[in-house]
Design an enzyme around this catalytic site. Structure first.
Site, PDB file in Angstrom:
ATOM      1  N   ASP A  25     -41.733 -20.487 -10.982  1.00  0.00           N
ATOM      2  CA  ASP A  25     -41.117 -20.408  -9.664  1.00  0.00           C
ATOM      3  C   ASP A  25     -39.679 -19.967  -9.916  1.00  0.00           C
ATOM      4  O   ASP A  25     -38.860 -20.747 -10.389  1.00  0.00           O
ATOM      5  CB  ASP A  25     -41.179 -21.784  -8.986  1.00  0.00           C
ATOM      6  CG  ASP A  25     -40.374 -21.843  -7.677  1.00  0.00           C
ATOM      7  OD1 ASP A  25     -39.841 -20.794  -7.249  1.00  0.00           O
ATOM      8  OD2 ASP A  25     -40.275 -22.941  -7.102  1.00  0.00           O
ATOM      9  N   LYS A  86     -31.125 -14.210  -6.794  1.00  0.00           N
ATOM     10  CA  LYS A  86     -32.386 -13.763  -6.187  1.00  0.00           C
ATOM     11  C   LYS A  86     -32.132 -12.941  -4.914  1.00  0.00           C
ATOM     12  O   LYS A  86     -32.885 -12.030  -4.591  1.00  0.00           O
ATOM     13  CB  LYS A  86     -33.238 -14.990  -5.860  1.00  0.00           C
ATOM     14  CG  LYS A  86     -34.657 -14.689  -5.413  1.00  0.00           C
ATOM     15  CD  LYS A  86     -35.439 -15.983  -5.300  1.00  0.00           C
ATOM     16  CE  LYS A  86     -36.851 -15.767  -4.796  1.00  0.00           C
ATOM     17  NZ  LYS A  86     -37.598 -17.045  -4.749  1.00  0.00           N
ATOM     18  N   ASP A 204     -41.013 -23.998   4.028  1.00  0.00           N
ATOM     19  CA  ASP A 204     -40.253 -23.993   2.769  1.00  0.00           C
ATOM     20  C   ASP A 204     -38.756 -23.913   3.041  1.00  0.00           C
ATOM     21  O   ASP A 204     -38.225 -22.856   3.402  1.00  0.00           O
ATOM     22  CB  ASP A 204     -40.722 -22.806   1.911  1.00  0.00           C
ATOM     23  CG  ASP A 204     -40.031 -22.748   0.539  1.00  0.00           C
ATOM     24  OD1 ASP A 204     -39.056 -23.496   0.317  1.00  0.00           O
ATOM     25  OD2 ASP A 204     -40.472 -21.942  -0.307  1.00  0.00           O
TER      26      ASP A 204
HETATM   27  P1  ADP Z   1     -34.904 -22.834  -4.019  1.00  0.00           P
HETATM   28  O1  ADP Z   1     -36.335 -22.688  -3.649  1.00  0.00           O
HETATM   29  O2  ADP Z   1     -33.984 -22.150  -3.076  1.00  0.00           O
HETATM   30  O3  ADP Z   1     -34.623 -22.478  -5.428  1.00  0.00           O
HETATM   31  P2  ADP Z   1     -35.191 -25.742  -4.114  1.00  0.00           P
HETATM   32  O4  ADP Z   1     -36.520 -25.828  -3.495  1.00  0.00           O
HETATM   33  O5  ADP Z   1     -35.067 -26.148  -5.525  1.00  0.00           O
HETATM   34  O6  ADP Z   1     -34.505 -24.348  -3.858  1.00  0.00           O
HETATM   35  O7  ADP Z   1     -34.205 -26.626  -3.208  1.00  0.00           O
HETATM   36  C1  ADP Z   1     -32.883 -26.811  -3.537  1.00  0.00           C
HETATM   37  C2  ADP Z   1     -32.221 -27.533  -2.420  1.00  0.00           C
HETATM   38  O8  ADP Z   1     -32.863 -28.793  -2.262  1.00  0.00           O
HETATM   39  C3  ADP Z   1     -30.753 -27.825  -2.683  1.00  0.00           C
HETATM   40  O9  ADP Z   1     -30.008 -27.472  -1.567  1.00  0.00           O
HETATM   41  C4  ADP Z   1     -30.746 -29.309  -2.908  1.00  0.00           C
HETATM   42  O10 ADP Z   1     -29.518 -29.897  -2.516  1.00  0.00           O
HETATM   43  C5  ADP Z   1     -31.875 -29.766  -2.026  1.00  0.00           C
HETATM   44  N1  ADP Z   1     -32.359 -31.084  -2.419  1.00  0.00           N
HETATM   45  C6  ADP Z   1     -32.913 -31.462  -3.582  1.00  0.00           C
HETATM   46  N2  ADP Z   1     -33.185 -32.766  -3.603  1.00  0.00           N
HETATM   47  C7  ADP Z   1     -32.785 -33.239  -2.390  1.00  0.00           C
HETATM   48  C8  ADP Z   1     -32.779 -34.531  -1.781  1.00  0.00           C
HETATM   49  N3  ADP Z   1     -33.228 -35.606  -2.435  1.00  0.00           N
HETATM   50  N4  ADP Z   1     -32.303 -34.623  -0.534  1.00  0.00           N
HETATM   51  C9  ADP Z   1     -31.845 -33.555   0.133  1.00  0.00           C
HETATM   52  N5  ADP Z   1     -31.807 -32.326  -0.375  1.00  0.00           N
HETATM   53  C10 ADP Z   1     -32.268 -32.175  -1.626  1.00  0.00           C
HETATM   54 MG    MG Z   2     -38.272 -22.289  -3.659  1.00  0.00          MG
END
Ligand code: ADP
Ligand code: MG
Length: 618
Positions: A25, A86, A204
């Protein structure tokens, strides 16, 4: 049309081995790598036991840092640290908002250049650094060869963005088995592909992007029927809301880039803590900015970010409208992305769809896990799972005598499809036949991909060419090919199931297609040569057999003449030139004409005297 011939089976097929493949991913905020071990998909952690690798790259004069290490330096050196790369994938300078990056971006014509201490870098190169890191992590866990990776991309990614992702993988030395859509990967992780049919929403909310996709599943085939979202909406915006709130509690003006970065990190930590607790108490010393003392509750946060939540609801409505569906017609809602952990998002969506959400797999891991399952299947480990295919990317056929491919199902046929053709035996008394299933556009077996071999046994002994064997190819909606062969007079049959696109990515498909166009002439010649060789060998064997049987009909001189012609034909086969082989066949034909007449007379006499005619050859 003459029936094509297939030779006797040789050795059996190889025993099944586990093949290693990974799912990646490649996220805007975080990236992950996963694999299937003992039938279970799991995320592979780095050396510090971290599963989420921040998609951040830092360029120093002579070092490149990726992930957590780059994040640590980000605050001190934002200009040489690249995050959210990205967003730049497959984009031109005119497509991007350069002011939203702390980096210096430059118009490089075809791509956006990013100034770093190591010179201008493209998004593809930066992404390749992230992919290299993931590949290294995988290699620490998987000691054997890794055959390739399934990499996920947003459903809305266009060709250029997908191509850029593939180029990055190539640069990182990763063999891409396939790119699949992120929502599809999430659906696979929840096993929705095993359902018969349904409509699913994949919600998502990541770090910087929000995607809503509606998938329709029917007979093992996923189709993205609507996508919506906001490429500028994600966890970062919720951080920004808290950042604003924080600055309201500070007297000093925050104009220093480093101080701002520090405050941003604090805001993100507060947001994530609010997922765990009802209120967060901030009692923090911020160097130049002084001390900050405040308290934020979940309710207050919900109030501050209501406009952001509304955007997600609006986009969800639009997606449903596009798909022509009501919220009540949705069979499942999958929560993906770290930001869906926020209780506010969970309760809002649960109320909107009026059903329990699919959220028991970690929302930031679910895409990588689904990708790993697809990768595992594509390399041929899990036969019980579905391939996500809708058309045949390359033709399917079988090997006939002379290693020539006879196409049975042409490429781009839509699924499901079944087609058959009749073949016959090559030798007298042949009781078994090897069915070699191949895929590709070229005429010779060696230039195509071998998919499977199996044999049809128990063919009643007959003269060559008399048996009629019907070979049927059937590909069902989930992309599974089954091949069956049946001898028509006795009904004996054999069959096998094959996965038609094993390990082939569209790049390979493209190269294979291109070479088939370029080499069409050469193929025609190879095919003609192969055909003439088969004919020559058959003729050689037939004459040799006849000579052994009826030599007494001939004078020594005649026998010598035929033997020489036989020998010459054999030699010409070694030279492998079509015109030469053809010439020697003609010569052998001439040399045996008289002999053939004598043999025919003898057969007729035998027949007249009531002797067996079963093996008579003309
Ligand atoms: P991407 O798909 O864009 O790479 P992710 O799915 O990894 O991103 O999501 C990252 C986001 O999720 C960040 O903004 C992070 O702060 C948020 N995040 C992760 N854990 C938590 C949590 N426990 N509570 C709220 N937001 C969270
Ligand atoms: Mg993602």
């Amino acid at each position: 049309m003459a029936l094509l011939q297939i030779s006797e089976p040789g050795k059996g097929t190889l025993p099944h081995q586990h093949r290693n493949a990974i799912g990646i991913d490649l996220g805007t905020t975080n990236s992950l790598v996963a694999t299937v071990q003992s039938g279970v998909a799991r995320i592979l952690p780095d050396e510090n036991h971290k599963q989420l690798i921040p998609s951040v790259v830092h360029y120093d004069a002579n070092a490149i840092r990726v992930g957590e290490e780059a994040v640590t330096i980000q605050e001190q050196d934002p200009i040489n640290t690249i995050a959210s790369v990205k967003r730049l994938m497959g984009k031109k300078f005119t497509d991007v908002d350069a002011t939203s990056y702390p980096n210096l971006l430059k118009d490089e014509g075809n791509f956006v250049g990013i100034h770093t201490k190591q010179g201008i870098k493209s998004a593809v190169e930066v992404s390749a650094e992230i992919l290299k890191k993931l590949k290294d992590i995988a290699a620490q866990h998987i000691k054997d060869d890794i055959l390739g990776a399934v990499i996920t991309v947003p459903a809305y990614f266009d060709d250029a963005q997908r191509q850029a992702t593939k180029d990055a993988a190539k640069l990182a030395g990763i063999n891409v088995l396939r790119l699949i859509n992120e929502p599809t990967a999430a659906a696979v992780a929840y096993g929705l592909d095993k359902e018969v049919e349904g409509h699913y929403v994949i919600f998502d909310l990541g770090g910087g992007t929000f995607d809503i996709s509606i998938l329709r599943l029917s007979k093992g085939l996923f189709e993205v029927i609507a996508t919506h979202g906001d490429t500028r909406l994600g966890g970062d915006d919720f951080d920004a809301v808290i950042l604003d709130w924080l600055t309201g509690h500070i007297d000093t003006k925050v104009d220093d880039v480093n101080a701002r970065q520090a405050l941003k990190s604090l805001a993100k930590r507060i947001k994530e803590q609010l997922t765990e607790t009802e209120t967060v108490v901030i009692d923090h010393s911020l160097n130049k900015l002084g001390h900050i003392k405040a308290e934020l509750s979940r309710d207050a946060f919900a109030h501050l970010s209501a406009h952001l939540v509304k955007k997600t609801v609006d986009a969800t409505r639009l997606a449903l409208k596009d798909a022509n569906l009501l919220a009540s017609e949705i069979d499942g809602v999958v929560m993906v992305g770290g930001s869906t952990r926020m209780p506010l998002i969970q309760t809002t969506m649960q109320a909107f769809f009026n059903q329990d959400l699919l959220n028991d797999i970690n929302p930031d891991e679910v895409v990588a896990l689904g990708a790993a399952q697809q990768a595992n299947m594509l390399v041929g480990n899990a036969s019980d799972q579905h391939l996500l295919l809708d058309v045949i990317p390359l033709s399917l056929g079988i090997e006939t005598m002379g290693e020539i491919v006879e196409r049975i199902i042409p490429r781009n046929s839509t699924l499901p499809i079944a087609m058959g053709q009749e073949f016959t035996t090559y030798k007298d008394g042949q009781t078994a036949m090897m069915i070699h299933v191949v895929q590709g556009e070229r005429d010779l077996v060696g230039d195509c991909r071998s998919l499977a071999k199996f044999s049809l046994k128990g063919i009643p002994p007959m003269v060559a060419g008399a048996a009629k064997i019907r070979v049927t190819f059937q590909v069902d909606t989930d992309g599974l090919l089954s091949v069956s062969a049946q001898e028509l007079s006795t009904g004996v049959q054999a069959s096998i199931e094959v996965k038609p696109s094993y390990g082939l990515d569209s790049e390979q498909i493209k190269t294979m297609l291109e070479s088939s166009y370029q080499l069409a002439d050469q193929d025609k010649e190879s095919r003609a040569l192969a055909e003439v060789r088969v004919e020559a060998l058959q003729m050689h064997d037939m004459v040799e057999k006849a000579l052994a049987q009826d030599k007494d009909l001939l004078a020594a001189q005649e026998i010598e003449k035929i033997s020489v012609a036989l020998e010459r034909l054999k030699q010409s086969l070694d030279h492998n030139r079509r015109d030469e082989i053809q010439a020697h066949m003609d010569q052998l034909n001439d040399a045996t004409q008289f002999f053939a007449q004598l043999r025919m007379d003898r057969s007729i006499q035998k027949a007249l005297t009531g002797q067996e005619i079963k093996n008579m050859e003309l």
